[in-house]
Design a protein around this motif. Structure first.
Motif, PDB file in Angstrom:
ATOM      1  N   LYS A  10       0.911  -1.309   0.130  1.00 28.43           N
ATOM      2  CA  LYS A  10       0.024   0.032   0.022  1.00 28.43           C
ATOM      3  C   LYS A  10       0.901   1.200  -0.001  1.00 28.43           C
ATOM      4  CE  LYS A  10      -3.563   2.404   2.610  1.00 28.43           C
ATOM      5  NZ  LYS A  10      -3.500   3.460   1.796  1.00 28.43           N
ATOM      6  N   GLY A  11       0.511   2.180  -0.878  1.00 26.41           N
ATOM      7  CA  GLY A  11       1.184   3.483  -0.859  1.00 26.41           C
ATOM      8  C   GLY A  11       0.790   4.364   0.388  1.00 26.41           C
ATOM      9  N   GLY A  12       1.578   5.452   0.582  1.00 28.49           N
ATOM     10  CA  GLY A  12       1.231   6.478   1.608  1.00 28.49           C
ATOM     11  C   GLY A  12       1.277   6.075   3.221  1.00 28.49           C
ATOM     12  N   VAL A  13       1.658   4.887   3.432  1.00 25.15           N
ATOM     13  CA  VAL A  13       1.899   4.937   4.756  1.00 25.15           C
ATOM     14  C   VAL A  13       3.198   5.058   5.530  1.00 25.15           C
ATOM     15  CG1 VAL A  13       0.324   2.684   4.323  1.00 25.15           C
ATOM     16  CG2 VAL A  13       2.788   2.212   4.068  1.00 25.15           C
ATOM     17  N   GLY A  14       4.130   5.790   4.793  1.00 21.96           N
ATOM     18  CA  GLY A  14       5.351   6.128   5.352  1.00 21.96           C
ATOM     19  C   GLY A  14       6.627   5.547   5.082  1.00 21.96           C
ATOM     20  N   LYS A  15       6.512   4.558   4.090  1.00 25.73           N
ATOM     21  CA  LYS A  15       7.997   3.873   3.622  1.00 25.73           C
ATOM     22  C   LYS A  15       8.896   4.732   3.309  1.00 25.73           C
ATOM     23  CE  LYS A  15       5.825   1.630   0.037  1.00 25.73           C
ATOM     24  NZ  LYS A  15       4.739   2.148   0.309  1.00 25.73           N
ATOM     25  N   SER A  16       8.791   5.561   2.404  1.00 22.35           N
ATOM     26  CA  SER A  16       9.717   6.327   1.944  1.00 22.35           C
ATOM     27  C   SER A  16      10.486   7.509   2.897  1.00 22.35           C
ATOM     28  CB  SER A  16       9.131   7.354   0.777  1.00 22.35           C
ATOM     29  OG  SER A  16       8.892   6.487  -0.169  1.00 22.35           O
ATOM     30  N   TYR A  17       9.285   7.827   3.783  1.00 23.95           N
ATOM     31  CA  TYR A  17      10.041   9.153   4.860  1.00 23.95           C
ATOM     32  C   TYR A  17      10.863   8.191   5.908  1.00 23.95           C
ATOM     33  CZ  TYR A  17       9.506  12.829   8.334  1.00 23.95           C
ATOM     34  OH  TYR A  17      10.085  13.651   9.213  1.00 23.95           O
TER      35      TYR A  17
HETATM   36  N1  ADP Z   1       5.925   9.687  11.033  1.00 21.50           N
HETATM   37  C1  ADP Z   1       4.952  10.443  10.113  1.00 21.50           C
HETATM   38  N2  ADP Z   1       4.609  11.673  10.501  1.00 21.50           N
HETATM   39  C2  ADP Z   1       3.579  12.531   9.778  1.00 21.50           C
HETATM   40  N3  ADP Z   1       3.685  12.186   8.331  1.00 21.50           N
HETATM   41  C3  ADP Z   1       4.171  11.437   7.794  1.00 21.50           C
HETATM   42  C4  ADP Z   1       5.179  10.250   8.468  1.00 21.50           C
HETATM   43  N4  ADP Z   1       5.684   9.331   7.762  1.00 21.50           N
HETATM   44  C5  ADP Z   1       5.152   9.762   6.603  1.00 21.50           C
HETATM   45  N5  ADP Z   1       4.718  11.064   6.528  1.00 21.50           N
HETATM   46  C6  ADP Z   1       3.813  11.678   5.407  1.00 21.50           C
HETATM   47  O1  ADP Z   1       2.879  10.800   4.750  1.00 21.50           O
HETATM   48  C7  ADP Z   1       2.883  10.688   3.315  1.00 21.50           C
HETATM   49  C8  ADP Z   1       3.350   9.352   2.664  1.00 21.50           C
HETATM   50  O2  ADP Z   1       4.486   9.036   3.174  1.00 21.50           O
HETATM   51  P1  ADP Z   1       5.328   8.366   2.380  1.00 21.50           P
HETATM   52  O3  ADP Z   1       6.656   7.954   3.207  1.00 21.50           O
HETATM   53  O4  ADP Z   1       5.751   8.966   1.136  1.00 21.50           O
HETATM   54  O5  ADP Z   1       4.615   6.939   2.199  1.00 21.50           O
HETATM   55  P2  ADP Z   1       4.714   5.768   1.060  1.00 21.50           P
HETATM   56  O6  ADP Z   1       6.184   5.552   0.831  1.00 21.50           O
HETATM   57  O7  ADP Z   1       4.513   4.570   1.916  1.00 21.50           O
HETATM   58  O8  ADP Z   1       4.111   5.901  -0.045  1.00 21.50           O
HETATM   59  C9  ADP Z   1       4.053  11.936   3.145  1.00 21.50           C
HETATM   60  O9  ADP Z   1       3.501  13.167   3.073  1.00 21.50           O
HETATM   61  C10 ADP Z   1       4.917  11.905   4.300  1.00 21.50           C
HETATM   62  O10 ADP Z   1       5.728  13.030   4.457  1.00 21.50           O
END
Ligand code: ADP
Ligand code: MG
Length: 123
Positions: A10-17
Motif C-alpha cells: 500500500k502507498g502512503g503509509v510512510g515507507k519512503s519517509y
Molecule cells: N511519521 C510521520 N508523521 C507524519 N507524516 C508522515 C510520517 N511518515 C510519513 N508521513 C507523510 O505521509 C505521506 C506518505 O508517506 P510516504 O513516506 O511517502 O509513504 P509511502 O512511501 O509508503 O508511499 C508523506 O506526505 C509523508 O511526508
C-alpha cells in the motif's frame, strides 16, 4: 553487515519517509559505518529526500537518470538484463555519495538512486 527491507504494497503509509529518516539518523550516529540506501521504488521519494527534498532532490534524480548509463537502479538493472549470468563488476559505479549533492546529509550515507524507468523494467 545488517540489511533491512522496508516494504508495503500500500502507498502512503510512510515507507519512503521512514527510510530517509532511519538511514540518515543511523549514518549520523554511526559515523564509522557506511550506510547504503537501495531505492527500489519507481517513485523514488526516498532518493528525492536524501538528495535535498522536493525541488533539489527531483532535479538531482533527473540529472542522475539522464547520465549515460543512468547512475540509478535502472542503470544497474539494464546491465543485468543485457548479461544476466555474467558478473558485470559494475555495481559500485551506480552508487552516489549523497553528500556530494546534498551537504545536509552525513558523508557516510550512500544511495543507489531510484528511477521511474524501473516500472517499465519490472513489466
Ligand atoms: N511519521 C510521520 N508523521 C507524519 N507524516 C508522515 C510520517 N511518515 C510519513 N508521513 C507523510 O505521509 C505521506 C506518505 O508517506 P510516504 O513516506 O511517502 O509513504 P509511502 O512511501 O509508503 O508511499 C508523506 O506526505 C509523508 O511526508
Ligand atoms: Mg514511497
Amino acid at each position: 553487515m545488517a540489511v533491512y527491507a522496508v516494504w508495503n504494497n500500500k502507498g502512503g503509509v510512510g515507507k519512503s519517509y521512514l527510510t530517509f529518516q532511519v538511514a540518515s539518523e543511523y549514518a549520523r550516529t554511526h559515523p564509522n559505518q557506511r550506510v547504503l540506501v537501495l531505492d527500489l521504488c519507481p517513485q523514488a521519494n526516498s532518493s528525492s529526500m536524501i538528495l535535498g527534498g522536493i525541488e533539489a532532490g527531483e532535479a538531482a534524480i533527473e540529472q542522475l537518470s539522464g547520465m549515460t548509463p543512468p547512475r540509478t537502479i535502472a542503470g544497474y538493472i539494464n546491465d543485468r538484463i543485457v548479461s544476466p549470468y555474467v558478473d558485470t563488476h559494475s555495481g559500485a559505479s551506480y552508487l552516489t555519495q549523497a553528500r556530494t549533492i546534498n551537504n545536509a546529509v552525513p558523508a557516510n550515507l550512500y544511495l543507489i538512486c531510484g528511477d521511474e524507468e524501473l516500472e517499465m523494467q519490472a513489466s
